[in-house]
Each structure stands twice: as structure tokens, then as C-alpha cells.
Design an enzyme around this catalytic site. Structure first.
Site, PDB file in Angstrom:
ATOM      1  N   CYS A   1       3.429  -8.259  -0.002  1.00 26.85           N
ATOM      2  CA  CYS A   1       3.271  -8.708  -1.425  1.00 26.85           C
ATOM      3  C   CYS A   1       4.508  -9.569  -1.793  1.00 26.85           C
ATOM      4  CB  CYS A   1       3.172  -7.566  -2.250  1.00 26.85           C
ATOM      5  SG  CYS A   1       1.733  -6.634  -1.636  1.00 26.85           S
TER       6      CYS A   1
ATOM      7  N   HIS B   1       6.315  -7.181  -9.055  1.00 25.34           N
ATOM      8  CA  HIS B   1       6.799  -6.738  -7.781  1.00 25.34           C
ATOM      9  C   HIS B   1       8.057  -7.590  -7.239  1.00 25.34           C
ATOM     10  CE1 HIS B   1       5.340  -4.773  -3.797  1.00 25.34           C
ATOM     11  NE2 HIS B   1       6.197  -4.296  -4.333  1.00 25.34           N
TER      12      HIS B   1
END
Length: 522
Positions: A39, A95
Site C-alpha cells: 500500500c 497511509h
């Protein structure tokens, strides 16, 4: 959602995605699209146009307890679009760091942010542990220049399915833009939580999948359909607001599907976390009237090589941003290839690469050739296991016999054009090409920087129990913190190198387009 093919017309239950199917059919499918296998690295590469090996965000993800973020010197997509008057919004997953609020997207060029900072969270409570030993709340809404105010658990979103909350906010932003800023170009980064684990979905999406015996796969299928419905609602909102005719919609996955979460990357080898094709080859398409796609590409699948780093220069090309990038880009503009079907300027991809520190780990693509090197470093290759419903004869990534120097734990050489499932290791049969690829890997290592994850220990001051909200919040103001605060960040002189195979070229196009970049999580 990883790259995948239908297993069998009679036995493979197709997941219902009518909106995505329609959008892709009216646009162009990117059949040879690559991303990072995890990610944070994918998102960092997307936002900066630079490889994780040049930014330090990867190959591992940013752990909630580690005090760093995307380095301040990295100028990301929204910041550059502001140069030509775009309004910019992010809805969903960030993130890319939060130990210091200045790492937040609202301090990196986005006008607004509605979403969460961690890598994963409960869809209903919005509490996240992200593989940490404790859970904390993580749901935010803020504007540029703010610290992205924490949305407290007692707010109306506690108990609201995450996808619903994100789509509702995206629709609200679109309606407001259409009513009050219709003549101003807009960029929306819709970073949906779906279909990342945990596997959770409202019950109404399950009945059509009751013939799927495995519970996890059934829920996963429902999550994909729910996500498809949400994207349909976003496109409808664009049309209702009078913005669709100028919209360019980009859909992309951030990595291959994870088997443990019931994804399926058939017939590719491997999964999320890994440098095999199943971990790095993903799905993407571009559509929308604003793209003004040539009739020669509409409804077609392009086999041009493309990497997630290409989106920044491609979007800059589309938006008419012609100023020089502050850092050397690894991405190249693919706009002519996408919109007209011309050849891709990309010939090389650094999938992952360790710095020069005595290890040889990572993967490199050059033309049709791919080299994978596996050292004994942590996280180099996740354990292989058989996914649910594995078709007979599917190569799942059992270690191949590799003829390589003893200093390398494992080496694999493939011709991806001839062997897309990575079934035949050519290290022994083609030692000349192996040495050529190994030499190129070592040459490119000179510009590689360490993963910032490896330079930071877990910081107990980050834990939610240290604040009154029981939430994940910035902690750079706490005495003894290991958070690398924004103004303390010491950046290197490294500027990366352009490895796409050609320099990006600019052609000023639509200055009033609405660009919606939808990146789904896995």
C-alpha cells in the site's frame, strides 16, 4: 482486485460489477499496468512519480507506530495541480505518514481530506490496529492548512459502513463543485477503503453469492459489488452536477490481490506483498468524455508497459502543467499512449530494489525480461500458500531451483512476454542475460535509498492509550518521541533517476477538466 482471468465459464462465479464494466468498455483498459506490491509504496509512487527506491517509502508499508512519512522534499500531484488553478480533494485512505500533522494530505497540496491515515481499519467502527498490538480510532476531516480535525467516535460516522461514508463525501464535494466552482478544474483522489481487509460488507450484497461455499470469498465478492455500486454513485453525481462531459476518470488498483483475503490473481504467480507478477501487475482503465480518447482505443485493451509512477507526469500532461518537476521523475507521461494508442515510452520498471548495503534484493523489469532477487532481509518474500479454490495446475509460487551465486539466496529470470506466469526460471539456461540483468540491477542500486521503515523503531508514544480520544493522532510534540518531525527532516541530496526509458513530454491539453483518480485498496 488483482489482475485476473475467468477460470471457467461454467464454474467461476463472476463478481457483479456493472458500473465498472460499463466505464471500462467506454474507455481504454491498461492491460500491462504495474504497481508496487504493498500500500504505502504504491501510494507514494503514485503521488510523487518516483520509485520507492528513490523516496524511501518502501518496500514496506508505514507502520502506525513508526515516526516518519513521505519526505517533505517530495512534491505530490495536488501541489503541482494547484499551479494551474485546480481545486484538490482526497477522500479515503492516506497511509503516507501522520506522526507530525504536517505529513497530512491537507498540508501537502490537498484542499480537503475526509478519510483515515492508517493502512486498514474496521469498516463500521473505524478503529484500526493495522497489525499493531492495540486498536485506536482513525477518522478525519479537515481543510488545507489545518491539522485535519479528528472526527470523534460519537460522530454520525461511527457505525456507518466506511465505503458509504467515503462515497457520500465524494458526492457532496462533487455537488458543491458543480454548484459553486463549475468553471474551476478539480482533482479528486478517491482512495477507497474497499476492498482491503477486514472482510466486512452489508448483508444486502450477499444473496447473489450464496452459491459460493467459502464464507470469506462470498464476503469479498459482496465487497467488490458494493464498491462498484459506490463508483456508480460517483459517476452519477458527476453527471447530475454537469461535470461529466469534462471528466477524466482513472481507475486503478494499488497492488495484486492477497490470497488470505480471498482475492484471486489467476493465472499469475504470487500475491500482494510479493514481487511475482501476481503482486505487482494490477488492473486499471481510463474513461470519461474529458479524456477525448481516439476511436482507435475506445473499448480496447492496450498492452503498453505502464507503471504507477507514470500517473503524475501523465496527469500533469493532461492538465497542462509544463513546469519542471522539482525532483527527477521515474515516471513518464503515457497520455499519448493512452489517448491515441501510440507506443509506450516506458521500457523499464524497478519493482523493488535494496540500497547498496551488501544485499541484493528486489525485482527489475527491462524490456521483456524480469529479474527477481531474494535475499534474507525481512519481508523479502511473503510465505507462499494455496489460495481458496485453486485451479488444477496453477503455479502458486513454490520456490524454483535457481542457479545463482551463493551470496544470493534466490534468483529468478523470466521472459514475461513468453512466460507471463513465471513458470520457467532461465537463470541456468541463459546465463548471459542473467549476468546482464544482474549488472543492470547493481548499476541502478547506486541511486537507491534505504526504506525509512528500517530506520525507525516502534515508538510507544504513538499508541492511542496516550491520548484522551483513544485514537491514532500525531505525537511529534511528546517528549522523547522518535517521530521525524517535518522541520527536523534531513533529506539527502539524492534526486533519483529516470528509468522509464524516455523523458516525459508535455502537450498542454484540457485546463478545465475534472480529474477523478480512483485507487482501490487491497
Amino acid at each position: 482486485i488483482g489482475y485476473h482471468q475467468q477460470l471457467s465459464v461454467t464454474t467461476d462465479h463472476l463478481i457483479s460489477t456493472p458500473n465498472l464494466d460499463s466505464l471500462a468498455a467506454s474507455g481504454v483498459k491498461l492491460e500491462n499496468y504495474y504497481t508496487q506490491p504493498l500500500c504505502s509504496p504504491s501510494r507514494g509512487a503514485l503521488m510523487t512519480g518516483r520509485y520507492p527506491a528513490h523516496t524511501g517509502i518502501g518496500p514496506m508499508v508505514i507502520n502506525l507506530q513508526k515516526g516518519y512519512g513521505l519526505p517533505p522534499k517530495e512534491v505530490i500531484i495536488p501541489k503541482r495541480l494547484k499551479e494551474v488553478g485546480y481545486t484538490t480533494h482526497i477522500v479515503g485512505k492516506w497511509h503516507l505518514g501522520f506522526c507530525d500533522a504536517r505529513y497530512f494530505p491537507t498540508n501537502r497540496g490537498f484542499d480537503t481530506w475526509f478519510g483515515y491515515a492508517s493502512g486498514m481499519q474496521d469498516y463500521w467502527t473505524h478503529f484500526s490496529d493495522d497489525y499493531s498490538p492495540t486498536k485506536g480510532y482513525d477518522f478525519r476531516s479537515g481543510k488545507a492548512g489545518s491539522d485535519a480535525e479528528l472526527v470523534l467516535p460519537e460522530s454520525k460516522y461511527n457505525g456507518t459502513y466506511g465505503l458509504y461514508a467515503h462515497i457520500s463525501e465524494a458526492v457532496r464535494v462533487i455537488k458543491d463543485h458543480g454548484a459553486n466552482h463549475a468553471n474551476t478544474p478539480m482533482f479528486m483522489y478517491l482512495a477507497l477503503q474497499s476492498v482491503h481487509d477486514p472482510l466486512q460488507v452489508p448483508d444486502k450484497y450477499l444473496p447473489e453469492y450464496m452459491d459460493i461455499k467459502n464464507t470469506s470469498r462470498r464476503i469479498y465478492s459482496g465487497m467488490v459489488t458494493a464498491m462498484d455500486e459506490g463508483i456508480g454513485n460517483v459517476t452519477k453525481a458527476l453527471k447530475d452536477a454537469g461535470l461529466w462531459d469534462k471528466t477524466v476518470l482513472i481507475f486503478a488498483s494499488d497492488n495484486g490481490g492477497p490470497w488470505q483475503a480471498s482475492a484471486n490473481n489467476y493465472p499469475l504467480r504470487g500475491q500482494k506483498f510479493q514481487n511475482w507478477e501476481g503482486g505487482v501487475r494490477a488492473i486499471s482503465f481510463v474513461t470519461g468524455p474529458g479524456a477525448e480518447l481516439s476511436s482507435t482505443v475506445v473499448g480496447k485493451s492496450l498492452n503498453n508497459l505502464m507503471h504507477v509512477t507514470d500517473w503524475l507526469p501523465t496527469i500533469m500532461d493532461l492538465a497542462g502543467v509544463d513546469s519542471e518537476a522539482p525532483n527527477k521523475l521515474d515516471g513518464v507521461s503515457q497520455w499519448n499512449a493512452i489517448s491515441k494508442g501510440s507506443s509506450s515510452p516506458r521500457t523499464r520498471i524497478i519493482h523493488n530494489m535494496s540500497p547498496v548495503n551488501g544485499t541484493l534484493h528486489g525485482a527489475l523489469r527491462d524490456g521483456d525480461w524480469k529479474l527477481i532477487l531474494q535475499s534474507n532481509v525481512a519481508g523479502s518474500q511473503a510465505a507462499e500458500k494455496t489460495p481458496i479454490g485453486l485451479p488444477a495446475g496453477w503455479i502458486i509460487g513454490a520456490p524454483l531451483v535457481a542457479s545463482c551465486p551463493p551470496a544470493i539466496t534466490g534468483a529468478w529470470l523470466f521472459n514475461i512476454a513468453n512466460d507471463p506466469t513465471e513458470s520457467t526460471n532461465l537463470v541456468s539456461s541463459n546465463p548471459t542475460k542473467y549476468q546482464e540483468m544482474l549488472s543492470l540491477f547493481q548499476q541502478l542500486q547506486a541511486d537507491a535509498v534505504p526504506d525509512l521503515n528500517s530506520l525507525h523503531a516502534l515508538d510507544p508514544l504513538s499508541l492511542p492509550s496516550n491520548n484522551q480520544y483513544n485514537a491514532w493522532v500525531p505525537w511529534n510534540d511528546k517528549a522523547g518521541t522518535t517521530c521525524t518531525a517535518w522541520d527536523e527532516y534531513v533529506s539527502s541530496d539524492e534526486e533519483g533517476s529516470s528509468d522509464g526509458g524516455a523523458a516525459a513530454t508535455a502537450s498542454v491539453l484540457a485546463l478545465t477538466a475534472t480529474v477523478v483518480l480512483t485507487q482501490i485498496a487491497l
